[in-house]
Write an enzyme that holds these catalytic residues in place. Structure first.
Site, PDB file in Angstrom:
ATOM      1  N   ASP A  71      -1.405 -10.564  39.105  1.00  0.00           N
ATOM      2  CA  ASP A  71      -0.449  -9.234  39.234  1.00  0.00           C
ATOM      3  C   ASP A  71      -1.109  -8.340  37.977  1.00  0.00           C
ATOM      4  O   ASP A  71      -1.659  -8.658  36.878  1.00  0.00           O
ATOM      5  CB  ASP A  71       0.699  -9.817  38.456  1.00  0.00           C
ATOM      6  CG  ASP A  71       2.080  -9.070  38.662  1.00  0.00           C
ATOM      7  OD1 ASP A  71       1.773  -7.839  38.345  1.00  0.00           O
ATOM      8  OD2 ASP A  71       3.172  -9.652  39.291  1.00  0.00           O
ATOM      9  N   ASN A  79      12.661  -6.840  33.397  1.00  0.00           N
ATOM     10  CA  ASN A  79      12.165  -8.126  34.154  1.00  0.00           C
ATOM     11  C   ASN A  79      13.018  -9.231  33.752  1.00  0.00           C
ATOM     12  O   ASN A  79      13.000 -10.322  34.294  1.00  0.00           O
ATOM     13  CB  ASN A  79      10.659  -8.023  33.872  1.00  0.00           C
ATOM     14  CG  ASN A  79       9.933  -7.147  34.497  1.00  0.00           C
ATOM     15  OD1 ASN A  79       8.839  -6.884  33.893  1.00  0.00           O
ATOM     16  ND2 ASN A  79      10.378  -6.342  35.548  1.00  0.00           N
ATOM     17  N   ASN A 140       6.142  -5.768  48.324  1.00  0.00           N
ATOM     18  CA  ASN A 140       5.954  -4.771  49.138  1.00  0.00           C
ATOM     19  C   ASN A 140       5.194  -5.103  50.277  1.00  0.00           C
ATOM     20  O   ASN A 140       4.254  -5.985  50.368  1.00  0.00           O
ATOM     21  CB  ASN A 140       5.252  -3.507  48.261  1.00  0.00           C
ATOM     22  CG  ASN A 140       3.859  -3.961  48.146  1.00  0.00           C
ATOM     23  OD1 ASN A 140       3.000  -3.972  48.760  1.00  0.00           O
ATOM     24  ND2 ASN A 140       3.808  -4.333  46.913  1.00  0.00           N
ATOM     25  N   CYS A 182       1.542 -15.707  62.504  1.00  0.00           N
ATOM     26  CA  CYS A 182       1.176 -15.372  61.226  1.00  0.00           C
ATOM     27  C   CYS A 182       2.440 -14.291  60.805  1.00  0.00           C
ATOM     28  O   CYS A 182       3.254 -14.043  61.811  1.00  0.00           O
ATOM     29  CB  CYS A 182      -0.186 -14.930  61.164  1.00  0.00           C
ATOM     30  SG  CYS A 182      -0.006 -12.799  61.955  1.00  0.00           S
ATOM     31  N   CYS A 185       3.023 -11.538  63.114  1.00  0.00           N
ATOM     32  CA  CYS A 185       3.966 -11.976  64.256  1.00  0.00           C
ATOM     33  C   CYS A 185       5.387 -11.846  64.275  1.00  0.00           C
ATOM     34  O   CYS A 185       6.100 -11.494  65.052  1.00  0.00           O
ATOM     35  CB  CYS A 185       3.507 -13.413  64.766  1.00  0.00           C
ATOM     36  SG  CYS A 185       1.940 -13.936  65.216  1.00  0.00           S
ATOM     37  N   CYS A 198      13.016  -3.647  42.781  1.00  0.00           N
ATOM     38  CA  CYS A 198      14.299  -4.032  42.370  1.00  0.00           C
ATOM     39  C   CYS A 198      14.898  -2.846  41.544  1.00  0.00           C
ATOM     40  O   CYS A 198      16.225  -2.849  41.853  1.00  0.00           O
ATOM     41  CB  CYS A 198      14.185  -5.334  41.654  1.00  0.00           C
ATOM     42  SG  CYS A 198      13.648  -6.855  42.439  1.00  0.00           S
ATOM     43  N   CYS A 255      -0.742 -10.131  69.028  1.00  0.00           N
ATOM     44  CA  CYS A 255      -0.656  -9.868  67.561  1.00  0.00           C
ATOM     45  C   CYS A 255      -2.264  -9.254  67.403  1.00  0.00           C
ATOM     46  O   CYS A 255      -3.243 -10.195  67.549  1.00  0.00           O
ATOM     47  CB  CYS A 255      -0.274 -11.116  66.709  1.00  0.00           C
ATOM     48  SG  CYS A 255      -0.485 -10.820  64.946  1.00  0.00           S
ATOM     49  N   CYS A 258      -3.594 -12.230  64.604  1.00  0.00           N
ATOM     50  CA  CYS A 258      -4.068 -13.619  64.781  1.00  0.00           C
ATOM     51  C   CYS A 258      -4.132 -13.754  66.360  1.00  0.00           C
ATOM     52  O   CYS A 258      -4.123 -14.859  66.751  1.00  0.00           O
ATOM     53  CB  CYS A 258      -3.102 -14.432  64.188  1.00  0.00           C
ATOM     54  SG  CYS A 258      -1.574 -14.591  64.847  1.00  0.00           S
TER      55      CYS A 258
END
Length: 265
Positions: A71, A79, A140, A182, A185, A198, A255, A258
């Site tokens: 991160d 937070n 995201n 996956c 899909c 958020c 797809c 995959c």
């Protein structure tokens, strides 16, 4: 259900570990061998926020050998309403550093690797290949699709969670099996789904704990090889009524990530 394959020999648990993890060991589905698999496991958690915090806490408490936290964000006062691995004193610190300190107090046996950067491309692929299980705790779609592509390429199982407002989602993609679907899909990159921070939508604090903890449960099941994973099943939680619904989905043969034609290329 097949346990995640670890190329290293399973460790011998000492007396302290046998006591610490005794409530796992008492479970016939886990036992000493299953706990040893957990101790040898390497889990990649991408996102150290609302989902990543509870997921990492339970994985560390369960004795996962190596947790890699990714991160690039820093702890913000906003937070703290839901990201339970961060304390008020950590505001301004990198989230991975804050979470690592918390995990160290919870279980110092766990090796925590901190990566305070936004990963992509070859760097992301290398981290996925080094893991036994990947948890997508990002916020995201661009990141989620990048993680999915890396997991498909490396044939690594992926546990995906999402939480916004009062609505949660949870599913598992066991990409060790090329017959399994996956993320693409289920959620195409050119669909009409939208996402955002958020700060824009808001989020009910306990919802992130419910979904993140469930992600940890799915990861441990994959590591040990117990139960039935959420492959091909999307769990949907409405926290206002505390009702779960399940939607089944299948692999898309066409797809671009995959599908059969893609793999043939």
């Amino acid at each position: 259900m097949t346990a995640c394959t670890n190329p290293h020999a399973l460790p011998d648990l000492d007396d302290t570990q046998l006591l610490r993890y005794s409530r796992h060991i008492l479970l016939d589905e886990i036992g000493v061998e299953g706990q040893a698999r957990i101790a040898a496991a390497r889990v990649l958690v991408i996102g150290a926020g609302g989902l990543g915090c509870p997921a990492a806490l339970y994985l560390a408490a369960a004795g996962v050998g190596t947790l890699t936290l990714v991160d690039d964000d820093r702890v913000d006062l906003t937070n703290l309403q839901r990201q339970i691995a961060h304390a008020t004193a950590a505001v301004g610190d990198y989230k991975v550093a804050s979470a690592a300190r918390t995990l160290a107090t919870l279980n110092p046996e766990v090796e925590v690797v901190q990566i305070a950067e936004r990963i992509a491309g070859e760097r992301l692929q290398a981290l996925v290949e080094a893991a036994d299980v990947v948890l997508d705790c990002s916020d995201n779609f661009a990141t989620r699709h990048a993680i999915n592509r890396a997991c498909v390429a490396a044939a690594r199982p992926l546990v995906s969670g999402a939480a916004v407002r009062f609505d949660g989602q949870l599913t598992t993609f066991d990409l060790r099996d090329p017959a399994q679907p996956c993320y693409h899909c289920l959620f195409g990159e050119d669909g009409d789904a939208t996402d955002g921070p958020c700060a824009t939508f808001g989020v009910f604090a306990p919802l992130t704990g419910l979904i993140g903890t469930a992600q940890a449960a799915e990861a441990l099941k994959l590591i040990v090889g117990l139960g039935e994973p959420l492959t091909g099943r999307l769990q949907l939680l409405d926290a206002r009524s505390m009702q779960w619904r399940e939607m089944r989905y299948r692999k898309d043969p066409s797809c671009p990530v995959c599908g059969t034609a893609h793999r043939a290329d």
